[in-house]
Write a protein that holds these residues in place. Sequence first.
Motif, PDB file in Angstrom:
ATOM      1  N   LEU A  49       0.845  -1.200   0.000  1.00  0.00           N
ATOM      2  CA  LEU A  49       0.000   0.000   0.000  1.00  0.00           C
ATOM      3  C   LEU A  49       0.877   1.246   0.000  1.00  0.00           C
ATOM      4  O   LEU A  49       0.706   2.145  -0.821  1.00  0.00           O
ATOM      5  N   LYS A  50       1.856   1.271   0.901  1.00  0.00           N
ATOM      6  CA  LYS A  50       2.711   2.447   0.993  1.00  0.00           C
ATOM      7  C   LYS A  50       3.606   2.574  -0.241  1.00  0.00           C
ATOM      8  O   LYS A  50       3.809   3.681  -0.760  1.00  0.00           O
ATOM      9  N   ARG A  51       4.113   1.453  -0.714  1.00  0.00           N
ATOM     10  CA  ARG A  51       4.990   1.510  -1.900  1.00  0.00           C
ATOM     11  C   ARG A  51       4.260   2.056  -3.125  1.00  0.00           C
ATOM     12  O   ARG A  51       4.855   2.680  -3.991  1.00  0.00           O
ATOM     13  N   GLY A  52       2.941   1.843  -3.170  1.00  0.00           N
ATOM     14  CA  GLY A  52       2.171   2.319  -4.318  1.00  0.00           C
ATOM     15  C   GLY A  52       1.785   3.792  -4.229  1.00  0.00           C
ATOM     16  O   GLY A  52       1.228   4.351  -5.173  1.00  0.00           O
ATOM     17  N   ALA A  53       2.060   4.423  -3.103  1.00  0.00           N
ATOM     18  CA  ALA A  53       1.624   5.810  -2.899  1.00  0.00           C
ATOM     19  C   ALA A  53       2.797   6.776  -3.074  1.00  0.00           C
ATOM     20  O   ALA A  53       3.949   6.427  -2.804  1.00  0.00           O
ATOM     21  N   ALA A  54       2.484   8.000  -3.515  1.00  0.00           N
ATOM     22  CA  ALA A  54       3.540   9.014  -3.659  1.00  0.00           C
ATOM     23  C   ALA A  54       3.888   9.628  -2.303  1.00  0.00           C
ATOM     24  O   ALA A  54       5.042   9.957  -2.040  1.00  0.00           O
ATOM     25  N   HIS A  55       2.882   9.816  -1.448  1.00  0.00           N
ATOM     26  CA  HIS A  55       3.112  10.467  -0.158  1.00  0.00           C
ATOM     27  C   HIS A  55       2.359   9.763   0.963  1.00  0.00           C
ATOM     28  O   HIS A  55       1.304   9.165   0.726  1.00  0.00           O
ATOM     29  N   THR A  56       2.873   9.903   2.162  1.00  0.00           N
ATOM     30  CA  THR A  56       2.111   9.577   3.362  1.00  0.00           C
ATOM     31  C   THR A  56       1.202  10.773   3.629  1.00  0.00           C
ATOM     32  O   THR A  56       1.660  11.919   3.634  1.00  0.00           O
ATOM     33  N   VAL A  57      -0.082  10.503   3.813  1.00  0.00           N
ATOM     34  CA  VAL A  57      -1.017  11.595   4.104  1.00  0.00           C
ATOM     35  C   VAL A  57      -1.346  11.521   5.596  1.00  0.00           C
ATOM     36  O   VAL A  57      -2.019  10.596   6.052  1.00  0.00           O
ATOM     37  N   PHE A  58      -0.843  12.493   6.334  1.00  0.00           N
ATOM     38  CA  PHE A  58      -0.975  12.436   7.795  1.00  0.00           C
ATOM     39  C   PHE A  58      -2.194  13.211   8.272  1.00  0.00           C
ATOM     40  O   PHE A  58      -3.150  12.636   8.785  1.00  0.00           O
ATOM     41  N   ALA A  59      -2.187  14.520   8.117  1.00  0.00           N
ATOM     42  CA  ALA A  59      -3.288  15.333   8.649  1.00  0.00           C
ATOM     43  C   ALA A  59      -3.176  16.737   8.088  1.00  0.00           C
ATOM     44  O   ALA A  59      -2.161  17.102   7.487  1.00  0.00           O
ATOM     45  N   ASP A  60      -4.219  17.514   8.305  1.00  0.00           N
ATOM     46  CA  ASP A  60      -4.163  18.939   7.979  1.00  0.00           C
ATOM     47  C   ASP A  60      -5.007  19.670   9.016  1.00  0.00           C
ATOM     48  O   ASP A  60      -5.895  19.082   9.621  1.00  0.00           O
ATOM     49  N   GLY A  61      -4.706  20.931   9.209  1.00  0.00           N
ATOM     50  CA  GLY A  61      -5.546  21.736  10.081  1.00  0.00           C
ATOM     51  C   GLY A  61      -4.946  21.990  11.446  1.00  0.00           C
ATOM     52  O   GLY A  61      -3.748  21.838  11.656  1.00  0.00           O
ATOM     53  N   THR A  62      -5.826  22.351  12.355  1.00  0.00           N
ATOM     54  CA  THR A  62      -5.439  22.902  13.660  1.00  0.00           C
ATOM     55  C   THR A  62      -6.062  22.060  14.765  1.00  0.00           C
ATOM     56  O   THR A  62      -7.286  22.078  14.932  1.00  0.00           O
ATOM     57  N   PRO A  63      -5.252  21.309  15.521  1.00  0.00           N
ATOM     58  CA  PRO A  63      -5.849  20.447  16.547  1.00  0.00           C
ATOM     59  C   PRO A  63      -6.221  21.173  17.839  1.00  0.00           C
ATOM     60  O   PRO A  63      -6.923  20.615  18.679  1.00  0.00           O
ATOM     61  N   SER A  64      -5.802  22.426  18.002  1.00  0.00           N
ATOM     62  CA  SER A  64      -5.870  23.039  19.337  1.00  0.00           C
ATOM     63  C   SER A  64      -7.276  23.378  19.827  1.00  0.00           C
ATOM     64  O   SER A  64      -7.457  23.659  21.003  1.00  0.00           O
ATOM     65  N   HIS A  65      -8.280  23.333  18.972  1.00  0.00           N
ATOM     66  CA  HIS A  65      -9.652  23.564  19.457  1.00  0.00           C
ATOM     67  C   HIS A  65     -10.399  22.258  19.727  1.00  0.00           C
ATOM     68  O   HIS A  65     -11.572  22.285  20.122  1.00  0.00           O
ATOM     69  N   GLY A  66      -9.722  21.147  19.501  1.00  0.00           N
ATOM     70  CA  GLY A  66     -10.321  19.858  19.876  1.00  0.00           C
ATOM     71  C   GLY A  66     -11.409  19.365  18.946  1.00  0.00           C
ATOM     72  O   GLY A  66     -12.248  18.555  19.354  1.00  0.00           O
ATOM     73  N   ILE A  67     -11.424  19.819  17.699  1.00  0.00           N
ATOM     74  CA  ILE A  67     -12.483  19.422  16.758  1.00  0.00           C
ATOM     75  C   ILE A  67     -11.832  18.615  15.633  1.00  0.00           C
ATOM     76  O   ILE A  67     -11.088  19.165  14.819  1.00  0.00           O
ATOM     77  N   MET A  68     -12.111  17.298  15.598  1.00  0.00           N
ATOM     78  CA  MET A  68     -11.381  16.399  14.699  1.00  0.00           C
ATOM     79  C   MET A  68     -12.327  15.695  13.725  1.00  0.00           C
ATOM     80  O   MET A  68     -13.351  15.154  14.136  1.00  0.00           O
ATOM     81  N   PHE A  69     -11.966  15.698  12.448  1.00  0.00           N
ATOM     82  CA  PHE A  69     -12.723  15.016  11.395  1.00  0.00           C
ATOM     83  C   PHE A  69     -11.874  13.857  10.869  1.00  0.00           C
ATOM     84  O   PHE A  69     -10.677  14.042  10.609  1.00  0.00           O
ATOM     85  N   ILE A  70     -12.504  12.692  10.698  1.00  0.00           N
ATOM     86  CA  ILE A  70     -11.768  11.523  10.214  1.00  0.00           C
ATOM     87  C   ILE A  70     -12.460  10.965   8.975  1.00  0.00           C
ATOM     88  O   ILE A  70     -13.627  10.564   9.025  1.00  0.00           O
ATOM     89  N   GLY A  71     -11.743  10.975   7.853  1.00  0.00           N
ATOM     90  CA  GLY A  71     -12.269  10.439   6.601  1.00  0.00           C
ATOM     91  C   GLY A  71     -11.755   9.036   6.344  1.00  0.00           C
ATOM     92  O   GLY A  71     -11.308   8.333   7.265  1.00  0.00           O
ATOM     93  N   GLU A  72     -11.793   8.654   5.077  1.00  0.00           N
ATOM     94  CA  GLU A  72     -11.498   7.266   4.724  1.00  0.00           C
ATOM     95  C   GLU A  72     -10.027   7.080   4.325  1.00  0.00           C
ATOM     96  O   GLU A  72      -9.241   6.538   5.079  1.00  0.00           O
TER      97      GLU A  72
END
Length: 228
Positions: A49-72
């Motif tokens: 899976l990782k070998r087939g991908a160009a990048h590791t996709v970790f996260a984006d945005g600002t965690p400091s307000h405690g509001i987290m969205f999780i996609g697929e």
Amino acid sequence: PSPKMPSAFSTLPQREGKDSISSTMEIAAACNSLAELKTALETFDGGELKRGAAHTVFADGTPSHGIMFIGEAPGREEDQKGLPFVGRAGQLLDRMLAAIALDRRSNAYITNVINWRPPGNRDPSPEEAAMCLPFLRRHIELAAPRLIVLLGAVAARHVMGQADGIMKIRGRWMEYRVDDSMVPIMPTLHPAYLLRQPAHKKLAWRDLQSIAEKIETLGLLEPAVRVN
Ligand code: URA
């Protein structure tokens, strides 16, 4: 040699890379900041899976307000940029966030269950999800959200073990344990699904209003809730 797998995991399928699920958990547990976790994922043997991908996709945005969205999982644009939700579905997600005074730069934090793009955007396999889940669980602990939104059926299935259809469970608040506290968590419709089924945007709008109310009740948009 990798450590013995705990019995609770012995029925899970083995993943493809050389690390077992238990050592994946150890790698994730050893990370003490989001930056360390990102580096651990970038250097992890993620198999095919990782070998087939160009990048590791970790996260984006600002965690400091405690509001987290999780996609697929990342799609093509996300894989190219190394950021979650930057393609068409991501643009719709940004508009949904804006409708309730959220945006990545100031108060919303976004990640996915899967950190590498499955080839051809196929659904992630159970093995791939099992490989990424210890990282996601640690990711949630380190981001320490006070409210979590699950985008779509895949996130609902893997994070909450929800086998029921997304139409049945969307909009319902449940609880997710983060360290010693129970955090409200709600599954809603995935923006990519809404692009295909625009008539269901009114359901997502209802969910967004419920999310906005919960944010208000918890006071999460007040300035400087905490520093991560
Ligand atoms: N869909 C997802 O679930 N995540 C992304 O990052 C992009 C599209």
